[in-house]
Write an enzyme that holds these catalytic residues in place. Structure first.
Site, PDB file in Angstrom:
ATOM      1  N   SER A 119     134.513  80.035  80.226  1.00  0.00           N
ATOM      2  CA  SER A 119     134.393  79.129  81.369  1.00  0.00           C
ATOM      3  C   SER A 119     133.673  79.717  82.580  1.00  0.00           C
ATOM      4  CB  SER A 119     135.766  78.609  81.799  1.00  0.00           C
ATOM      5  OG  SER A 119     136.510  79.629  82.418  1.00  0.00           O
ATOM      6  N   LYS A 122     138.571  81.272  88.138  1.00  0.00           N
ATOM      7  CA  LYS A 122     137.558  80.280  88.547  1.00  0.00           C
ATOM      8  C   LYS A 122     136.979  80.684  89.894  1.00  0.00           C
ATOM      9  CE  LYS A 122     138.778  77.728  85.039  1.00  0.00           C
ATOM     10  NZ  LYS A 122     138.073  77.877  83.807  1.00  0.00           N
TER      11      LYS A 122
END
Length: 190
Positions: free
Chosen positions: A43, A84
């Site tokens: 990701s 993230k």
């Protein structure tokens, strides 16, 4: 003979004390200041690779609030932490239109995505269009003590587009140092 035994015993006690103090300090540092984490999944490509080992600074956000484009580790659930990038801050409106990030209507440069954007064909999409109102929670601005996070691999990331905004209480810390594998050792910037 008795004196020698006593000296050996004292020496062992000194070593034991030193080891206990060292373990105690290591425990405190790991618990409250720094901890290792392993990147799991694609990701954050190309910035972070699956299996990269990093150091999380747990203390950073006791001194200041998260900043735009910080890479953070947060509790996505009681069993899983995610890595993230902070995109939106409290009080801001966030949207992406035609692969361009807008904060409060102002176009934002995302230097960490430059190579990906440059390699796109005119018909390809890096980030599907979205607006903060479309995300879980339906906010028109990011609430106080929350941030919006996205993975750098926008086409393959479970982030605020699925999870909604992230409470700053869920943030474990900031990470910007890859220490393993050795050939990827580096600090990642904004």
């Amino acid at each position: 003979m008795g004196k020698r035994k006593k000296e050996k015993k004292n020496e062992w006690l000194d070593w034991l004390k030193a080891l206990l103090i060292a373990f105690g300090l290591a425990f405190i540092v790991r618990m409250f200041f720094f901890a290792p984490i392993v990147v799991d999944g694609p990701s954050m490509l190309p910035t972070l690779h699956d299996g990269d080992q990093m150091i999380v600074n747990k203390f950073a956000y006791h001194l200041h609030e998260p900043e735009r484009f910080d890479v953070v580790v947060f509790h996505a659930s009681s069993k899983k932490d995610f890595i993230k990038r902070v995109i939106g801050l409290p009080g801001e409106h966030v949207e992406v239109i035609d692969n361009v990030l807008y904060i409060n209507g102002e176009e934002m440069n995302e230097p960490f995505l430059t190579d990906q954007k440059d390699s796109l064909k005119s018909y390809q999409i890096l980030t599907n269009d979205f607006s903060l109102e479309d995300l879980p929670g339906g906010y028109d601005v990011i609430p106080e003590d929350h941030v919006l996070v996205l993975g750098d691999n926008r086409g393959n990331s479970t982030d605020s587009r699925v999870l909604g905004v992230v409470s700053t209480d869920q943030i474990v810390g900031k990470t910007d140092l890859i220490y393993w594998p050795f050939n990827r050792m580096q600090t990642i910037g904004k």
